[in-house]
Design a protein around this motif. Structure first.
Motif, PDB file in Angstrom:
ATOM      1  N   ASN A 128       0.894  -1.269   0.062  1.00  0.00           N
ATOM      2  CA  ASN A 128      -0.171   0.168  -0.116  1.00  0.00           C
ATOM      3  C   ASN A 128       0.849   1.200   0.065  1.00  0.00           C
ATOM      4  OD1 ASN A 128      -2.619  -1.594   0.128  1.00  0.00           O
ATOM      5  ND2 ASN A 128      -2.185  -1.721   2.371  1.00  0.00           N
ATOM      6  N   VAL A 129       1.840   1.215  -0.778  1.00  0.00           N
ATOM      7  CA  VAL A 129       2.759   2.427  -0.919  1.00  0.00           C
ATOM      8  C   VAL A 129       2.169   3.360  -1.796  1.00  0.00           C
ATOM      9  CG1 VAL A 129       5.084   3.335  -1.793  1.00  0.00           C
ATOM     10  CG2 VAL A 129       4.909   1.055  -0.778  1.00  0.00           C
ATOM     11  N   GLN A 130       2.067   4.694  -1.175  1.00  0.00           N
ATOM     12  CA  GLN A 130       1.437   5.762  -2.011  1.00  0.00           C
ATOM     13  C   GLN A 130       2.645   6.587  -2.629  1.00  0.00           C
ATOM     14  OE1 GLN A 130      -2.167   6.612  -1.245  1.00  0.00           O
ATOM     15  NE2 GLN A 130      -1.684   4.432  -0.953  1.00  0.00           N
ATOM     16  N   ARG A 131       3.974   6.762  -2.100  1.00  0.00           N
ATOM     17  CA  ARG A 131       4.900   7.526  -2.917  1.00  0.00           C
ATOM     18  C   ARG A 131       6.133   7.206  -2.466  1.00  0.00           C
ATOM     19  NH1 ARG A 131       1.407  11.462  -1.086  1.00  0.00           N
ATOM     20  NH2 ARG A 131       2.950  12.147   0.560  1.00  0.00           N
ATOM     21  N   ILE A 132       7.047   7.199  -3.158  1.00  0.00           N
ATOM     22  CA  ILE A 132       8.289   7.135  -3.185  1.00  0.00           C
ATOM     23  C   ILE A 132       9.342   8.115  -3.252  1.00  0.00           C
ATOM     24  CG2 ILE A 132      10.707   5.578  -3.658  1.00  0.00           C
ATOM     25  CD1 ILE A 132       8.455   3.771  -4.932  1.00  0.00           C
ATOM     26  N   HIS A 133       9.953   8.420  -2.282  1.00  0.00           N
ATOM     27  CA  HIS A 133      11.106   9.684  -2.250  1.00  0.00           C
ATOM     28  C   HIS A 133      12.603   9.112  -2.186  1.00  0.00           C
ATOM     29  CE1 HIS A 133       7.803  12.629  -1.420  1.00  0.00           C
ATOM     30  NE2 HIS A 133       7.193  11.477  -0.803  1.00  0.00           N
ATOM     31  N   ALA A 134      13.409   9.937  -2.835  1.00  0.00           N
ATOM     32  CA  ALA A 134      14.978   9.142  -2.912  1.00  0.00           C
ATOM     33  C   ALA A 134      15.862  10.428  -2.446  1.00  0.00           C
ATOM     34  CB  ALA A 134      14.879   9.034  -4.368  1.00  0.00           C
ATOM     35  N   ASN A 135      16.822  10.134  -2.027  1.00  0.00           N
ATOM     36  CA  ASN A 135      17.946  11.053  -1.839  1.00  0.00           C
ATOM     37  C   ASN A 135      19.003  10.363  -2.679  1.00  0.00           C
ATOM     38  OD1 ASN A 135      19.499   9.171  -0.169  1.00  0.00           O
ATOM     39  ND2 ASN A 135      19.066  10.205   1.724  1.00  0.00           N
ATOM     40  N   GLU A 136      20.335  10.740  -2.596  1.00  0.00           N
ATOM     41  CA  GLU A 136      21.330  10.245  -3.495  1.00  0.00           C
ATOM     42  C   GLU A 136      21.710   8.813  -3.385  1.00  0.00           C
ATOM     43  OE1 GLU A 136      25.045  12.577  -3.851  1.00  0.00           O
ATOM     44  OE2 GLU A 136      23.953  14.238  -4.602  1.00  0.00           O
ATOM     45  N   LEU A 137      21.483   8.357  -1.777  1.00  0.00           N
ATOM     46  CA  LEU A 137      21.891   6.990  -1.731  1.00  0.00           C
ATOM     47  C   LEU A 137      20.778   6.232  -1.218  1.00  0.00           C
ATOM     48  CD1 LEU A 137      25.498   7.831  -0.400  1.00  0.00           C
ATOM     49  CD2 LEU A 137      24.801   6.944  -2.610  1.00  0.00           C
ATOM     50  N   ALA A 138      19.453   6.420  -0.801  1.00  0.00           N
ATOM     51  CA  ALA A 138      18.520   5.732  -0.326  1.00  0.00           C
ATOM     52  C   ALA A 138      17.286   6.314  -0.806  1.00  0.00           C
ATOM     53  CB  ALA A 138      18.648   5.817   1.298  1.00  0.00           C
ATOM     54  N   PHE A 139      16.107   5.370  -0.241  1.00  0.00           N
ATOM     55  CA  PHE A 139      14.714   5.787  -0.604  1.00  0.00           C
ATOM     56  C   PHE A 139      14.133   5.751   0.550  1.00  0.00           C
ATOM     57  CE2 PHE A 139      15.966   3.330  -4.684  1.00  0.00           C
ATOM     58  CZ  PHE A 139      15.687   4.197  -5.627  1.00  0.00           C
ATOM     59  N   ALA A 140      13.002   6.455   0.461  1.00  0.00           N
ATOM     60  CA  ALA A 140      11.868   6.364   1.675  1.00  0.00           C
ATOM     61  C   ALA A 140      10.344   6.617   0.920  1.00  0.00           C
ATOM     62  CB  ALA A 140      12.121   7.462   2.555  1.00  0.00           C
ATOM     63  N   SER A 141       9.803   5.528   1.405  1.00  0.00           N
ATOM     64  CA  SER A 141       8.271   5.316   0.832  1.00  0.00           C
ATOM     65  C   SER A 141       7.308   5.684   2.003  1.00  0.00           C
ATOM     66  CB  SER A 141       8.025   4.163   0.298  1.00  0.00           C
ATOM     67  OG  SER A 141       8.079   3.379   1.176  1.00  0.00           O
ATOM     68  N   ILE A 142       6.173   6.464   1.676  1.00  0.00           N
ATOM     69  CA  ILE A 142       5.014   6.715   2.390  1.00  0.00           C
ATOM     70  C   ILE A 142       3.946   5.720   2.238  1.00  0.00           C
ATOM     71  CG2 ILE A 142       3.484   8.385   3.275  1.00  0.00           C
ATOM     72  CD1 ILE A 142       5.101  10.631   2.283  1.00  0.00           C
ATOM     73  N   LEU A 143       3.478   4.817   3.279  1.00  0.00           N
ATOM     74  CA  LEU A 143       2.507   3.992   2.998  1.00  0.00           C
ATOM     75  C   LEU A 143       1.062   4.409   3.168  1.00  0.00           C
ATOM     76  CD1 LEU A 143       3.980   0.768   4.769  1.00  0.00           C
ATOM     77  CD2 LEU A 143       4.528   1.903   2.545  1.00  0.00           C
ATOM     78  N   SER A 144       0.081   4.005   2.943  1.00  0.00           N
ATOM     79  CA  SER A 144      -1.396   4.604   2.939  1.00  0.00           C
ATOM     80  C   SER A 144      -1.736   4.937   4.278  1.00  0.00           C
ATOM     81  CB  SER A 144      -2.236   3.468   2.381  1.00  0.00           C
ATOM     82  OG  SER A 144      -2.391   2.486   2.952  1.00  0.00           O
ATOM     83  N   ASP A 145      -1.148   4.283   5.463  1.00  0.00           N
ATOM     84  CA  ASP A 145      -1.425   4.425   6.760  1.00  0.00           C
ATOM     85  C   ASP A 145      -0.634   5.701   7.201  1.00  0.00           C
ATOM     86  OD1 ASP A 145       1.080   3.251   7.155  1.00  0.00           O
ATOM     87  OD2 ASP A 145       0.339   1.553   8.406  1.00  0.00           O
ATOM     88  N   GLY A 146       0.169   6.348   6.562  1.00  0.00           N
ATOM     89  CA  GLY A 146       1.128   7.380   7.206  1.00  0.00           C
ATOM     90  C   GLY A 146       2.347   6.860   7.635  1.00  0.00           C
ATOM     91  N   SER A 147       2.600   5.713   7.612  1.00  0.00           N
ATOM     92  CA  SER A 147       3.998   5.085   8.028  1.00  0.00           C
ATOM     93  C   SER A 147       5.108   5.208   7.025  1.00  0.00           C
ATOM     94  CB  SER A 147       3.930   3.673   8.678  1.00  0.00           C
ATOM     95  OG  SER A 147       3.564   2.998   7.493  1.00  0.00           O
ATOM     96  N   VAL A 148       6.250   5.112   7.206  1.00  0.00           N
ATOM     97  CA  VAL A 148       7.416   5.280   6.354  1.00  0.00           C
ATOM     98  C   VAL A 148       8.212   3.939   6.099  1.00  0.00           C
ATOM     99  CG1 VAL A 148       9.562   6.177   5.852  1.00  0.00           C
ATOM    100  CG2 VAL A 148       7.525   7.701   6.402  1.00  0.00           C
ATOM    101  N   VAL A 149       8.505   3.355   5.147  1.00  0.00           N
ATOM    102  CA  VAL A 149       9.606   2.261   4.647  1.00  0.00           C
ATOM    103  C   VAL A 149      10.713   2.751   4.235  1.00  0.00           C
ATOM    104  CG1 VAL A 149      10.188   0.048   4.144  1.00  0.00           C
ATOM    105  CG2 VAL A 149       7.714   0.530   4.871  1.00  0.00           C
TER     106      VAL A 149
END
Length: 287
Positions: A128-149
């Motif tokens: 249930n990933v909503q969006r994926i964000h990136a910096n130069e060396l890592a990713f962070a995704s926001i899930l539908s419940d507002g948590s982050v992976v």
């Protein structure tokens, strides 16, 4: 003649890829950085979007499939996951890896394994990933419940375990080169990643309330609060220290960032700048 009707342009460190209105792709520049798309040229039809790492490209087609080319070690070779790249909605990129968001809310990644190309450690969490964000060396995704992976380079934002319990009701994520900052629904902020790139906000944590917007240079963050004031943290040489202009940072409407300086527009139309003077930190009137 091939470069007529261009509607989008993307670049690696050494090459360009242009998309035409008809969905065709034209590339040029260093072959090692994606400038030669000859091997996949026949597949580059009905392309809707192009994303890039430092030396490879990834194109999403109308049918949700993906075509990649360029440096095979940095995302140019997606053969290991090609069968999974169906119904792709979006692709984000670190400097060395790609991550694709699929229609069902799952994620497929490829490229350099230590810089976001390997999601095996978090695969079962990426639902249930909503969006994926990136910096130069890592990713962070926001899930539908507002948590982050998060995943990727562990010291540079790929490991959010130290703040995982705080990563709830997240509505947006901003990044420097090596850190992330998440804004929660209540306007508070959670940071992780390289401490000298904005990953440590402990010195200003109590001030980070009612945050409306965050901008970033390569190694610092600037948060705009609801009252029009600004809070900064990270490398002082990159705009993390705004103490010299703090008294003037009132009634701020918008913040923009260069590589290592910030500029704020006030409601009277004036501008306040800070950060590296060589990158605009000394303002438009000083030479």
């Amino acid at each position: 003649d091939r470069l007529r009707g261009v509607t989008a342009l993307q670049a690696t460190d050494g090459a360009f890829a242009a998309r035409t209105a008809q969905g065709h792709v034209v590339t040029w520049g260093a072959a090692t950085h994606g400038g030669d798309s000859g091997e996949v040229e026949e597949k580059l039809r009905k392309v809707t979007r192009i994303q890039a790492t430092n030396s490879a490209f990834a194109a999403i087609r109308e049918d949700g499939s993906v075509v990649t080319w360029g440096n095979p070690n940095h995302g140019g070779d997606s053969s290991a996951v090609q069968g999974q790249l169906v119904n792709v909605l979006d692709i984000q990129a670190t400097a060395f890896a790609f991550a694709a968001l699929l229609e069902d809310g799952s994620v497929v990644a490829w490229g350099h394994s230590e810089c976001g190309g390997d999601i095996s450690a978090v695969q079962n969490q990426l639902v249930n990933v909503q969006r994926i964000h990136a910096n130069e060396l890592a990713f962070a995704s926001i899930l539908s419940d507002g948590s982050v992976v998060a995943w990727g380079a562990t010291k540079n934002g790929g490991d959010s375990s130290a703040v995982q319990r705080q990563l709830v009701t997240v509505k947006q994520i901003q990044s420097t080169a090596l850190a992330f900052a998440a804004v929660r629904q209540d306007g508070s902020v959670v940071t992780w990643g390289g401490p000298y790139s904005g990953g440590a906000s402990v010195g200003v944590q109590e001030q980070l309330v009612t945050v409306q917007q965050i901008q970033s240079t390569r190694r610092a963050f600037a948060a705009l609060l609801a009252d029009g004031s600004v809070v900064t943290w990270g490398s002082p040489n990159h705009g993390g220290d705004s103490s010299e202009v703090r008294d003037r940072l009132k009634n701020v409407q918008h913040i923009a960032a260069s590589t290592s300086a910030f500029a704020a527009v006030l409601n009277d139309g004036s501008i306040v700048t800070w950060g590296n003077p060589e990158h605009g930190g000394d303002g438009p009137t000083k030479k």
